[in-house]
Motif scaffolding. Structure first.
Motif, short mmCIF file in Angstrom:
data_model
loop_
_atom_site.label_atom_id
_atom_site.label_comp_id
_atom_site.label_asym_id
_atom_site.label_seq_id
_atom_site.Cartn_x
_atom_site.Cartn_y
_atom_site.Cartn_z
N ASP A 20 1.76 -1.28 3.54
CA ASP A 20 1.02 -2.07 2.56
C ASP A 20 0.91 -1.32 1.24
OD1 ASP A 20 -0.37 -4.33 1.60
OD2 ASP A 20 -2.31 -3.42 2.09
N TYR A 21 2.01 -0.72 0.82
CA TYR A 21 2.09 -0.02 -0.46
C TYR A 21 2.52 -1.01 -1.54
CZ TYR A 21 1.52 4.83 1.14
OH TYR A 21 1.03 6.02 1.62
N VAL A 22 2.43 -0.58 -2.79
CA VAL A 22 2.78 -1.42 -3.93
C VAL A 22 3.77 -0.65 -4.82
CG1 VAL A 22 0.59 -2.67 -3.92
CG2 VAL A 22 0.80 -0.58 -5.28
N SER A 60 0.56 4.08 -2.50
CA SER A 60 -0.57 3.57 -1.74
C SER A 60 -1.44 2.77 -2.70
CB SER A 60 -1.36 4.72 -1.10
OG SER A 60 -1.88 5.59 -2.08
N ARG A 61 -2.20 1.83 -2.19
CA ARG A 61 -3.00 0.96 -3.07
C ARG A 61 -4.03 1.74 -3.88
NH1 ARG A 61 -2.09 -4.36 -2.92
NH2 ARG A 61 -0.70 -5.04 -1.27
N ASP A 62 -4.48 2.90 -3.37
CA ASP A 62 -5.42 3.71 -4.13
C ASP A 62 -4.71 4.69 -5.08
OD1 ASP A 62 -4.46 5.73 -2.46
OD2 ASP A 62 -6.36 6.03 -1.43
#
Length: 131
Positions: A27-29, A47-49
């Motif tokens: 679930d990375y971007v 990573s999303r963060d």
């Protein structure tokens, strides 16, 4: 003086395809200002963060031996076995099943290019002492 790990690099035959696969797994971007596209020789996902980055780079050499370094992944939700089914559905293959009769252990998988990684029990499963 010290160093820090800027990102983890994965050599591969098709950076775009493998980055997309791992993007779905983790679930990375990608960077909206520098999107990954088919044919790119380097593709970065985050990573999303923003705390972890993976860089996939096209190399001409095929994978030949077992990885000396690999990812250990834990499901964010659900169980290890649920996540195992999801990853196999995405195209992972089982290399070795190291699950124990008491439910502990892990499964060694390979991504679509043969890079090994392990799937562990979720933190919730470990905390509950559940197999």
């Amino acid at each position: 003086m010290t160093s820090f790990i800027s990102h983890t690099t994965v050599d591969c035959a098709d950076a775009f395809t493998l980055s997309r696969w791992w993007q779905a797994v983790l679930d990375y971007v990608e960077d909206p200002d520098d999107p990954n596209e088919s044919g790119h020789e380097e593709c970065m996902i985050y990573s999303r963060d923003g705390q972890h980055r993976l860089l996939f780079i096209d190399v001409p050499d095929p994978k030949q031996v077992k990885n000396r370094i690999h990812f250990d992944v834990r499901p964010v939700e659900g169980s290890r076995d649920d996540e195992l089914a999801r990853l196999i559905g995405l195209g992972a293959t089982t290399v070795a099943d190291r699950r124990n009769p008491d439910g502990t252990g892990w499964v060694v998988l390979a991504d679509p290019e043969g890079n090994e990684f392990c799937i562990l029990r979720s933190n919730a499963e470990v905390a509950a002492g559940r197999p």
